[in-house]
Write an enzyme that holds these catalytic residues in place. Structure first.
Site, PDB file in Angstrom:
ATOM      1  N   ASP A 193       1.322  -3.755  -9.465  1.00  0.00           N
ATOM      2  CA  ASP A 193       1.008  -4.494 -10.322  1.00  0.00           C
ATOM      3  C   ASP A 193       1.759  -5.064 -11.384  1.00  0.00           C
ATOM      4  O   ASP A 193       2.017  -5.562 -12.479  1.00  0.00           O
ATOM      5  CB  ASP A 193      -0.430  -5.087 -10.277  1.00  0.00           C
ATOM      6  CG  ASP A 193      -0.769  -5.585  -8.925  1.00  0.00           C
ATOM      7  OD1 ASP A 193       0.230  -5.102  -7.974  1.00  0.00           O
ATOM      8  OD2 ASP A 193      -2.192  -5.385  -8.637  1.00  0.00           O
ATOM      9  N   SER A 197      -4.933 -10.910  -9.531  1.00  0.00           N
ATOM     10  CA  SER A 197      -4.868 -11.780 -10.885  1.00  0.00           C
ATOM     11  C   SER A 197      -5.398 -10.567 -12.219  1.00  0.00           C
ATOM     12  O   SER A 197      -5.559 -10.512 -13.338  1.00  0.00           O
ATOM     13  CB  SER A 197      -6.384 -12.445 -10.405  1.00  0.00           C
ATOM     14  OG  SER A 197      -7.189 -11.864  -9.585  1.00  0.00           O
ATOM     15  N   HIS A 199       1.185  -1.665  -0.143  1.00  0.00           N
ATOM     16  CA  HIS A 199       0.031   0.371  -0.398  1.00  0.00           C
ATOM     17  C   HIS A 199       1.263   1.527  -0.209  1.00  0.00           C
ATOM     18  O   HIS A 199       0.565   2.171   0.723  1.00  0.00           O
ATOM     19  CB  HIS A 199      -0.570   0.102   1.057  1.00  0.00           C
ATOM     20  CG  HIS A 199      -1.522  -1.249   0.959  1.00  0.00           C
ATOM     21  ND1 HIS A 199      -3.125  -0.822  -0.060  1.00  0.00           N
ATOM     22  CD2 HIS A 199      -2.770  -2.553   1.545  1.00  0.00           C
ATOM     23  CE1 HIS A 199      -3.919  -2.091   0.179  1.00  0.00           C
ATOM     24  NE2 HIS A 199      -3.273  -2.928   0.960  1.00  0.00           N
ATOM     25  N   GLY A 244      -4.675 -11.315  -3.449  1.00  0.00           N
ATOM     26  CA  GLY A 244      -3.452 -10.511  -3.535  1.00  0.00           C
ATOM     27  C   GLY A 244      -2.406 -10.688  -4.456  1.00  0.00           C
ATOM     28  O   GLY A 244      -0.968 -10.349  -4.536  1.00  0.00           O
ATOM     29  N   ASN A 290     -13.232  -7.539  -2.532  1.00  0.00           N
ATOM     30  CA  ASN A 290     -13.593  -7.413  -3.304  1.00  0.00           C
ATOM     31  C   ASN A 290     -12.531  -5.732  -3.560  1.00  0.00           C
ATOM     32  O   ASN A 290     -13.513  -4.591  -2.955  1.00  0.00           O
ATOM     33  CB  ASN A 290     -14.582  -7.107  -4.099  1.00  0.00           C
ATOM     34  CG  ASN A 290     -14.977  -5.740  -5.221  1.00  0.00           C
ATOM     35  OD1 ASN A 290     -14.411  -5.381  -5.935  1.00  0.00           O
ATOM     36  ND2 ASN A 290     -16.686  -5.963  -5.509  1.00  0.00           N
TER      37      ASN A 290
END
Ligand code: NG1
Length: 459
Positions: free
Chosen positions: A193, A149, A54, A146, A236
């Site tokens: 990501d 995906s 984060h 986490g 979510n």
């Protein structure tokens, strides 16, 4: 560097029978469904974040590695009809069809993540008449856990769209583009990501820095293994007012209060790193400022208005995003403490990882990160706290939640010589007590190594 074209062996090393079968089945399902063979394949991996949670959306560097679990798309181009037909090998994900001028992202169905990547490339490349595509997707990154995906899907879709429309992208350019276009789904995430998805390399964990985006190899101790364990609860993070999006604005509120206190043009500050850079202070000094200048506990919206001397309307426009307009309470102190301490831990990790005893220090920092995520950022869950404690008792040098949290996976660092006994103990103490957990243990608990980044495939 452009996105590479790699063989299965270059991607996975030795190709297991299971992997070979997977690709053969995908090809066959594609041909059955669309009545022709695919023109090409794109592959985008998930990732595990070793440390730095984060903080990407506050401008700070992170330390992830890409993993072998991935999303693969078989694609054929529709030159004569501008239609997108999307299908998934897993039957719970329904087929989707639309013309290229009807594309709309209204919810969080699987195909809408694909459309984010499609739209990102179409807009970035200013494609006035993008071609249609027939796509069959096969994914094995556990969803909402986490391991990224969602970004693997967005990145894979962007690669499909680029190649179908004969556009070539540098890895850093498409990574940046994908970080921006994933926001169409409603998350306010950073770029970790999508960056590791494109910049990951076999055998290498990467320290990723932003603005400008760059990745350097982090040399980790030879004697350790990383183990992923899934708590088997899902989150979510794209929902409006999700805790994820609330955390983004809590950090922004902290940045703006600190900036205003120091006479800076506070309205232009959106990330905590911007304030640190403007003040030229160390992480420890920033934490001292947080202690001295931000109240512990919750600020109401009224209190934020008073602090910043603005009306509620102005607060809405300079701080709150469309997804967080109704949030009433903000814990700015604890969120800022987490961000500065976590960013400092990333620096310590990369500075000490390959020193003698580096593995112990890495473990200690990972566990400290979990405690900070759990207590200051409040993004853990009872299951993740239980699981990471079990992992530490089972011999991990350190264990922490990975990814957004509130459910999903933990990552543990384990001396390789103790790997087998570690896995036995975690299986016994977390999974075997619950038949539902035990039924999923094979895909929920596994050792992992840094895998290949995104690539087009030569099959
Ligand atoms: P995951 O684990 O995929 O939910 C999210 C964000 C990251 C990062 C982490 C927390 C997206 C696409 N991903 O990851 O950018 O902020 O949470 O470190 O928003």
């Amino acid at each position: 560097m452009p996105i590479p074209q790699l063989s299965l062996q270059e991607i996975y090393g030795d190709i297991s029978e299971q992997q070979a079968k997977r690709y053969a089945t995908l090809k066959e399902s594609f041909t059955q469904k669309y009545g022709r063979a695919p023109d090409f394949f794109s592959r985008a991996p998930g990732r595990v974040n070793i440390i730095g949670e984060h903080i990407d959306y506050h401008g700070y560097g992170v330390l992830p590695m890409s993993i072998n679990q991935d999303i693969v798309c078989a694609v054929a181009v529709n030159h004569d009809k501008p239609v997108l037909r999307l299908a998934n090998t897993q039957s719970q994900y329904k087929d989707f069809i639309c013309t290229v001028d009807e594309v709309a992202i209204k919810g969080i169905d699987w195909h809408e993540y694909f459309l984010c990547g499609w739209k990102g490339v179409v807009e970035n490349a200013s494609l006035s008449s993008p071609c249609g595509m027939d796509v069959m997707l096969d994914g094995c990154v556990p969803k909402s856990s986490g391991l990224s995906s969602s970004s693997a899907l967005v990145c894979c879709a962007a690669m499909c769209t680029a190649r179908a429309n004969q556009k070539e992208y540098e890895q850093v350019v498409i990574a940046d583009l994908c970080a921006k276009c994933e926001k169409y789904i409603g998350t306010m995430g950073g770029g970790m990501d999508q960056s590791i998805c494109f910049l990951g390399e076999v055998g290498k964990a990467k320290q990723i820095e932003f603005n400008p985006l760059r990745a350097t190899t982090c040399h980790l101790p030879e004697s350790i293994s990383f183990v992923i364990s899934n708590s088997l609860t899902e989150i979510n993070k794209a929902a409006p007012c999700s805790q994820f999006n609330v955390r983004v604005v809590e950090g922004r509120a902290a940045a703006q209060i600190l900036a205003k206190n120091h006479g800076l043009e506070w309205r232009s500050f959106k990330k905590l790193k911007q304030v640190q850079d403007a003040l030229g202070k160390s992480f420890d000094e920033m934490m001292e400022l947080v202690k001295a200048e931000l109240e512990p506990g919750l600020y109401t919206r009224q209190q934020l208005q008073e602090k910043l001397e603005v009306t509620d309307e102005e607060l809405l426009s300079v701080m709150l995003s469309p997804q967080t307009q109704t949030v009433q309470q903000f814990n700015v102190h604890n969120r800022a403490m987490h961000v500065f301490s976590e960013a400092a831990r990333v620096h310590k990790t990369s500075a000490t990882a390959d020193a003698s005893d580096g593995e112990k220090e890495l473990g200690r920092l990972m566990t400290e990160s979990h405690v900070s995520c759990s207590q200051l950022y409040e993004c853990s869950s009872p299951e993740l706290d239980e699981l990471t404690a079990i992992c530490r008792d089972a011999g991990a040098l350190g264990s922490r939640l990975t990814g957004a949290g509130w459910g999903g996976c933990a990552v543990s660092v384990v001396p390789t010589e103790q790997l087998a006994s570690f896995l036995d103990k975690v299986r016994e103490n977390f999974y075997s007590k619950d038949p539902e957990r035990m039924a999923r243990v094979e895909t929920a608990l596994f050792a992992t190594k840094p895998g290949s980044g995104a690539a087009y495939l030569c099959l």
